[in-house]
Design a protein around this motif. Sequence first.
Motif, PDB file in Angstrom:
ATOM      1  N   ILE A  21      20.990 -30.883  69.743  1.00 59.48           N
ATOM      2  CA  ILE A  21      22.014 -31.998  70.190  1.00 59.48           C
ATOM      3  C   ILE A  21      22.131 -32.897  69.320  1.00 59.48           C
ATOM      4  N   SER A  22      20.959 -33.573  69.161  1.00 60.23           N
ATOM      5  CA  SER A  22      20.884 -34.617  68.223  1.00 60.23           C
ATOM      6  C   SER A  22      21.358 -34.422  66.707  1.00 60.23           C
ATOM      7  N   LEU A  23      21.050 -33.101  66.244  1.00 61.20           N
ATOM      8  CA  LEU A  23      21.773 -32.759  64.973  1.00 61.20           C
ATOM      9  C   LEU A  23      23.153 -32.601  65.078  1.00 61.20           C
ATOM     10  N   MET A  24      23.764 -32.347  66.087  1.00 62.96           N
ATOM     11  CA  MET A  24      25.330 -32.071  66.384  1.00 62.96           C
ATOM     12  C   MET A  24      25.874 -33.641  66.363  1.00 62.96           C
ATOM     13  N   VAL A  25      25.073 -34.466  66.812  1.00 62.96           N
ATOM     14  CA  VAL A  25      25.636 -35.962  66.738  1.00 62.96           C
ATOM     15  C   VAL A  25      25.466 -36.132  65.324  1.00 62.96           C
ATOM     16  N   LEU A  26      24.308 -36.090  64.832  1.00 63.84           N
ATOM     17  CA  LEU A  26      23.981 -36.543  63.221  1.00 63.84           C
ATOM     18  C   LEU A  26      25.329 -35.878  62.384  1.00 63.84           C
ATOM     19  N   LEU A  27      25.738 -34.737  62.545  1.00 64.21           N
ATOM     20  CA  LEU A  27      26.718 -34.308  61.751  1.00 64.21           C
ATOM     21  C   LEU A  27      28.176 -34.682  61.918  1.00 64.21           C
ATOM     22  N   ALA A  28      28.394 -35.558  63.101  1.00 60.69           N
ATOM     23  CA  ALA A  28      29.657 -35.916  63.480  1.00 60.69           C
ATOM     24  C   ALA A  28      30.531 -36.815  62.305  1.00 60.69           C
ATOM     25  N   PRO A  29      29.856 -37.432  61.572  1.00 65.73           N
ATOM     26  CA  PRO A  29      30.521 -38.108  60.574  1.00 65.73           C
ATOM     27  C   PRO A  29      30.853 -37.369  59.309  1.00 65.73           C
ATOM     28  N   VAL A  30      30.343 -36.331  59.102  1.00 68.30           N
ATOM     29  CA  VAL A  30      30.634 -35.202  57.986  1.00 68.30           C
ATOM     30  C   VAL A  30      32.231 -35.231  57.556  1.00 68.30           C
ATOM     31  N   LEU A  78      12.581 -36.499  60.904  1.00 65.27           N
ATOM     32  CA  LEU A  78      12.776 -35.993  59.145  1.00 65.27           C
ATOM     33  C   LEU A  78      14.175 -35.589  58.999  1.00 65.27           C
ATOM     34  N   VAL A  79      14.878 -34.693  59.739  1.00 63.00           N
ATOM     35  CA  VAL A  79      16.144 -34.127  59.501  1.00 63.00           C
ATOM     36  C   VAL A  79      17.034 -35.346  59.213  1.00 63.00           C
ATOM     37  N   THR A  80      16.905 -36.398  60.188  1.00 64.75           N
ATOM     38  CA  THR A  80      17.668 -37.817  60.341  1.00 64.75           C
ATOM     39  C   THR A  80      17.702 -38.465  58.948  1.00 64.75           C
ATOM     40  N   CYS A  81      16.210 -38.502  58.541  1.00 69.17           N
ATOM     41  CA  CYS A  81      16.354 -39.531  57.241  1.00 69.17           C
ATOM     42  C   CYS A  81      17.063 -38.607  56.084  1.00 69.17           C
ATOM     43  N   ALA A  82      16.828 -37.484  56.132  1.00 68.32           N
ATOM     44  CA  ALA A  82      17.526 -36.672  55.029  1.00 68.32           C
ATOM     45  C   ALA A  82      18.916 -36.926  55.025  1.00 68.32           C
ATOM     46  N   ILE A  83      19.660 -36.803  56.205  1.00 69.22           N
ATOM     47  CA  ILE A  83      21.054 -36.826  56.444  1.00 69.22           C
ATOM     48  C   ILE A  83      21.526 -38.179  56.156  1.00 69.22           C
ATOM     49  N   GLU A  84      20.721 -39.330  56.685  1.00 71.12           N
ATOM     50  CA  GLU A  84      21.108 -40.531  56.753  1.00 71.12           C
ATOM     51  C   GLU A  84      21.147 -41.132  55.180  1.00 71.12           C
ATOM     52  N   MET A 234      38.709 -47.896  64.937  1.00 68.25           N
ATOM     53  CA  MET A 234      38.236 -46.683  65.701  1.00 68.25           C
ATOM     54  C   MET A 234      37.315 -45.927  64.774  1.00 68.25           C
ATOM     55  N   GLU A 235      37.705 -45.922  63.627  1.00 67.32           N
ATOM     56  CA  GLU A 235      36.618 -45.119  62.875  1.00 67.32           C
ATOM     57  C   GLU A 235      35.342 -45.808  62.665  1.00 67.32           C
ATOM     58  N   GLU A 236      35.354 -47.105  62.599  1.00 66.87           N
ATOM     59  CA  GLU A 236      34.098 -47.746  62.437  1.00 66.87           C
ATOM     60  C   GLU A 236      33.157 -47.601  63.858  1.00 66.87           C
ATOM     61  N   VAL A 237      33.854 -47.733  65.132  1.00 67.63           N
ATOM     62  CA  VAL A 237      33.230 -47.716  66.216  1.00 67.63           C
ATOM     63  C   VAL A 237      32.508 -46.431  66.550  1.00 67.63           C
ATOM     64  N   HIS A 238      33.453 -45.470  66.103  1.00 69.61           N
ATOM     65  CA  HIS A 238      32.911 -43.774  66.299  1.00 69.61           C
ATOM     66  C   HIS A 238      31.853 -43.607  65.359  1.00 69.61           C
ATOM     67  N   LEU A 239      31.643 -44.068  64.270  1.00 71.05           N
ATOM     68  CA  LEU A 239      30.514 -43.871  63.441  1.00 71.05           C
ATOM     69  C   LEU A 239      29.431 -44.477  63.620  1.00 71.05           C
ATOM     70  N   GLU A 240      29.633 -45.815  64.218  1.00 71.66           N
ATOM     71  CA  GLU A 240      28.577 -46.625  64.832  1.00 71.66           C
ATOM     72  C   GLU A 240      27.699 -46.049  66.075  1.00 71.66           C
ATOM     73  N   GLU A 241      28.772 -45.787  66.979  1.00 69.60           N
ATOM     74  CA  GLU A 241      28.101 -45.054  68.114  1.00 69.60           C
ATOM     75  C   GLU A 241      27.177 -43.701  67.759  1.00 69.60           C
ATOM     76  N   GLY A 242      27.843 -42.928  67.274  1.00 70.15           N
ATOM     77  CA  GLY A 242      27.198 -41.809  66.719  1.00 70.15           C
ATOM     78  C   GLY A 242      26.134 -41.876  65.937  1.00 70.15           C
ATOM     79  N   SER A 243      26.220 -42.700  64.801  1.00 70.32           N
ATOM     80  CA  SER A 243      24.958 -42.929  64.034  1.00 70.32           C
ATOM     81  C   SER A 243      23.806 -43.522  64.789  1.00 70.32           C
ATOM     82  N   LEU A 244      24.210 -44.817  65.379  1.00 65.73           N
ATOM     83  CA  LEU A 244      23.053 -45.474  65.917  1.00 65.73           C
ATOM     84  C   LEU A 244      22.439 -44.812  67.032  1.00 65.73           C
TER      85      LEU A 244
END
Length: 249
Positions: A21-30, A78-84, A234-244
Amino acid sequence: MGFLVAPNPFVLLFGILGNIISLMVLLAPVPTFYRICKKKSTEGFLSTPYVVTLFSASLWIYYSVLNTHASLVLTINLVTCAIETGYIGIYLFYAPKKARIVTLRWLLLLNVGAFSLVLLLTLFLAKGLIRIKVMGWICMVFTISVFAAPLSIMKLVVRTKSVEFMPFPLTFCLTLSAIAWFFYGFFLRDYFVALPNVIGFILGVLQIVLYAIFYRRSATTMLEEKLPTHQVQMEEVHLEEGSLNSTCH
């Protein structure tokens, strides 16, 4: 304990679910970063959420290295560090000079300065179980502080009476992620992992309730009545919520 071996089958189950699930969230900003690459412009987006997420993941990696039982926390971070790192690299490549300098300053402040300070202090001033507990408290406090991001989004939803700032799929996934990581920490008896996700779950439920309240009103709102700045906001808050929140384990 071997890598990915859990003393309780529920630890392995919820740990794997949390990773997925966390991986799905991490990929949301793609899609957003794809658009950035296509347009060769960051379009005013902020890099702060990605820098903060990278710092949070680094802290959790250090904690899970010290506490070898939390191996599934290690994998996702570890995956998070790579993606971010990839996101930040793209941002730095296409960002204007001023935004690039701000990003580099935050990287130096958090991911070099603050992390090095935490590393040195815990290595030289604490030993064994005390070191693990100190690092656990640091991770837990920082994770809880990061949950302030959804509060600002919820305030925005109430003020604008619109759920466009709070996409339901992302909100739902974040709530599921909090549930999975809570039970992972609970069955592992690691309350540094479990407790922050209680707050994550509560905030997730509140966001879902807000979505249910304001969805019908948002659906009937005419496009021309929206503020001109809503799209960028809208874009900024979407990215902020998903990323943080993607690595708030």
